[in-house]
Every structure is written in C-alpha cells, then in structure tokens.
Scaffold this motif. Structure first.
Motif, PDB file in Angstrom:
ATOM      1  N   THR A 164       6.809  -8.089  -7.106  1.00  0.00           N
ATOM      2  CA  THR A 164       6.775  -6.970  -8.050  1.00  0.00           C
ATOM      3  C   THR A 164       5.402  -6.326  -8.087  1.00  0.00           C
ATOM      4  O   THR A 164       5.279  -5.093  -8.054  1.00  0.00           O
ATOM      5  CB  THR A 164       7.156  -7.466  -9.462  1.00  0.00           C
ATOM      6  OG1 THR A 164       8.458  -8.058  -9.422  1.00  0.00           O
ATOM      7  CG2 THR A 164       7.162  -6.303 -10.449  1.00  0.00           C
ATOM      8  N   MET A 181       4.713  -4.375  -4.644  1.00  0.00           N
ATOM      9  CA  MET A 181       5.864  -3.696  -4.059  1.00  0.00           C
ATOM     10  C   MET A 181       5.472  -2.468  -3.250  1.00  0.00           C
ATOM     11  O   MET A 181       5.989  -2.242  -2.150  1.00  0.00           O
ATOM     12  CB  MET A 181       6.848  -3.300  -5.165  1.00  0.00           C
ATOM     13  CG  MET A 181       8.192  -2.833  -4.648  1.00  0.00           C
ATOM     14  SD  MET A 181       9.030  -4.142  -3.731  1.00  0.00           S
ATOM     15  CE  MET A 181      10.302  -3.196  -2.910  1.00  0.00           C
ATOM     16  N   ASP A 182       4.573  -1.657  -3.761  1.00  0.00           N
ATOM     17  CA  ASP A 182       4.151  -0.452  -3.048  1.00  0.00           C
ATOM     18  C   ASP A 182       3.533  -0.815  -1.703  1.00  0.00           C
ATOM     19  O   ASP A 182       3.859  -0.233  -0.654  1.00  0.00           O
ATOM     20  CB  ASP A 182       3.160   0.335  -3.911  1.00  0.00           C
ATOM     21  CG  ASP A 182       2.917   1.736  -3.374  1.00  0.00           C
ATOM     22  OD1 ASP A 182       2.041   1.888  -2.504  1.00  0.00           O
ATOM     23  OD2 ASP A 182       3.614   2.669  -3.811  1.00  0.00           O
ATOM     24  N   LYS A 236      14.404  -0.756  -7.637  1.00  0.00           N
ATOM     25  CA  LYS A 236      13.855  -1.967  -8.237  1.00  0.00           C
ATOM     26  C   LYS A 236      13.824  -1.892  -9.761  1.00  0.00           C
ATOM     27  O   LYS A 236      13.737  -2.918 -10.437  1.00  0.00           O
ATOM     28  CB  LYS A 236      12.443  -2.219  -7.714  1.00  0.00           C
ATOM     29  CG  LYS A 236      12.386  -2.687  -6.258  1.00  0.00           C
ATOM     30  CD  LYS A 236      12.836  -4.120  -6.104  1.00  0.00           C
ATOM     31  CE  LYS A 236      12.600  -4.612  -4.687  1.00  0.00           C
ATOM     32  NZ  LYS A 236      13.001  -6.023  -4.519  1.00  0.00           N
ATOM     33  N   LYS A 295      11.038   4.039   1.135  1.00  0.00           N
ATOM     34  CA  LYS A 295      10.064   3.466   0.201  1.00  0.00           C
ATOM     35  C   LYS A 295      10.269   4.014  -1.207  1.00  0.00           C
ATOM     36  O   LYS A 295      10.362   3.244  -2.179  1.00  0.00           O
ATOM     37  CB  LYS A 295       8.639   3.763   0.675  1.00  0.00           C
ATOM     38  CG  LYS A 295       7.565   3.313  -0.312  1.00  0.00           C
ATOM     39  CD  LYS A 295       6.164   3.681   0.168  1.00  0.00           C
ATOM     40  CE  LYS A 295       5.124   3.315  -0.871  1.00  0.00           C
ATOM     41  NZ  LYS A 295       3.739   3.636  -0.434  1.00  0.00           N
ATOM     42  N   LEU A 300      11.706   1.732  -4.401  1.00  0.00           N
ATOM     43  CA  LEU A 300      10.929   1.587  -5.636  1.00  0.00           C
ATOM     44  C   LEU A 300      11.751   2.038  -6.840  1.00  0.00           C
ATOM     45  O   LEU A 300      11.654   1.445  -7.924  1.00  0.00           O
ATOM     46  CB  LEU A 300       9.627   2.388  -5.536  1.00  0.00           C
ATOM     47  CG  LEU A 300       8.597   1.842  -4.544  1.00  0.00           C
ATOM     48  CD1 LEU A 300       7.420   2.801  -4.398  1.00  0.00           C
ATOM     49  CD2 LEU A 300       8.104   0.454  -4.962  1.00  0.00           C
TER      50      LEU A 300
END
Length: 258
Positions: free
Chosen positions: A75, A78-79, A235, A228, A232
């Motif tokens: 978490t 994540m990026d 999530k 991506k 995101l």
C-alpha cells in the motif's frame, strides 16, 4: 536477502527462472525488482539471442502475491510498484532477443502478462491459463491489456479480461494465447524446440521482431500508464476489498460495483 530470480547463461541462451516455488512463484515486490533489473540488463547483451523464462517447481507463476497485497508495504509503495511493473513489461517487450516462456502449472494474473510479452509461449498440456485480475476487483497490469489486444484484438481481449476464466491449455491454444503444446514433463520435446530455434537464422528473426514491435512501443507505454492509473483507482474500491477478503476466506466474492 536471497535472490528470487536466477539467471543462467549457456552459449547464446539466457535462462531466467522465477524461484519462489513454495508460493507457486507468486510475484512479490522483490521479484518485480529483480525481473526489472534482469530484463533491463539483457537488452544490452548482444551475445545473448534467446531468453527462456520459466518458473521453478510446479507453476510458472500464480500471479500477484496476495499476502503482500494485504500488507502495508505494498500500500505504501503502490505508485512506485506500478512503475516497476511497467518498466519490467517495457524491457521484456523491447528485448532484442527471441523470448520463450515455458508454462508448467499455472500462469495467472501478472504471471500471464509476463508470458504474453514473449515471442513464443510453450505450455505443458496440464497447464492452466488465467487473466483473472477481475476476481479480486482489479484490472490487468504488467501490460496485460496491451499483450492481449495484440494477440486477440480489442473485443476478444475485453471479453476475456471480463470473464477472468481459468482456461486449460487446449483452449488457450485455440485462442492464440499459447503457441506450442508439449506433454507434461516432456523436457526432451522442449529441448528439441530450443535446438531448432538455435539453428534458425536468429539475426533475421531478431530484425523482424524489431520491425514489427518498434511501431508499438509508444502504444505500450501509454497503455502501461493507463493501467497504473486504473489500478491505483481500483485499490481504493469496495469491490477490491471484498475480492481480497473473499479470496482469503475462500468464498465467492459479493461485488457491488463500488
């Protein structure tokens, strides 16, 4: 920390082995980082003309590491992780070598995305193939959208992603997701396949690969960026949380489209 990706060189062949057999080679952050580095380095190796990608043990790769998905480590990063995944896919697709993925057991989720980045997918008859991100409320990453579109076209790729179906190798072969089928454990047939490949005019094959793929480099980069952004978003959804909880509890998820 012990490496989870092993590379072996023999003549003009590099064999890349994902080595987390106890977890069916589930892809964790460490494995992503090591694969990114390996494929980045291989792009510069003019002495290597064939790359074999395989998994140690009874699976190619069961997909993303669910245990790590539940952790704060993923978490919090994540990026960054999505950038690593994108770089790994880019290096694989732009690889000048002829790349062969050997599937035994499961190739699922990001494991299937990696296999699809190859030029040849050779699978044992008992293998299972699944682009099953949707089962936990996610979208494919690692270039999964792009690679499926290349092999199937937009509409068939979309339907396959939405179904998230676990396919046997015969069905995957009929769809064009597997290029060669061998019998279970028939390493002799696979070695014969590789020997024939070694005897081919590899320089010519590499040049054709470059001509065909180079026109799509920009499209792959754009799609990886969209994956991506999409991942995101996913999530933070209730469906993702429900999907993960259902997986851990071994029950069918109850999605609400939220």
């Amino acid at each position: 920390m012990e490496e989870v990706v092993h590379v072996q060189y023999e003549g003009n062949i590099a064999t890349v082995t994902m080595n987390r057999p106890e977890a069916m080679n589930a892809v964790n952050i460490q494995m992503m980082e090591e694969l990114e580095e390996v494929f980045r380095d291989l792009k510069e190796r003019t002495d290597i003309q064939i790359v074999l990608l395989k998994g140690e043990g009874r699976a190619f790769s069961a997909g993303g590491d669910i245990k790590q998905m539940l952790s704060n480590e993923l978490t919090d990063r994540m990026d960054e992780v999505m950038d690593i995944v994108g770089n790994m896919a880019t290096h694989m697709y732009q690889s000048p070598q002829i790349m062969v993925s050997y599937i035994q057991g499961a190739a699922a989720g990001i494991g299937l995305s990696m296999a699809l980045a190859s030029d040849y997918i050779v699978a044992e008859r008992a293998g299972k193939i699944a682009m099953n991100f949707i089962g936990i409320g996610l979208v494919p990453d690692g270039g999964g959208h792009f690679f499926l579109k290349e092999r199937l076209g937009t509409e068939r790729a979309k339907q396959l992603i939405w179904r998230g179906k676990v396919m046997d190798v015969e069905e995957a072969y009929r769809l064009g997701l597997v290029d060669e089928i061998i019998e279970n454990g028939d390493t002799a047939s696979f070695e014969t396949f590789i020997k024939k490949l070694q005897q081919a005019p590899l320089k010519s094959m590499q040049e054709t690969k470059y001509i065909l793929r180079s026109a799509n480099y920009e499209q792959l980069e754009q799609m990886l960026q969209k994956e991506k952004v999409g991942q995101l978003k996913m999530k933070d959804t209730a469906d993702y949380r429900e999907g993960i909880e259902a997986f851990v509890e071994k029950r069918a998820p109850k999605f609400q489209g939220k």
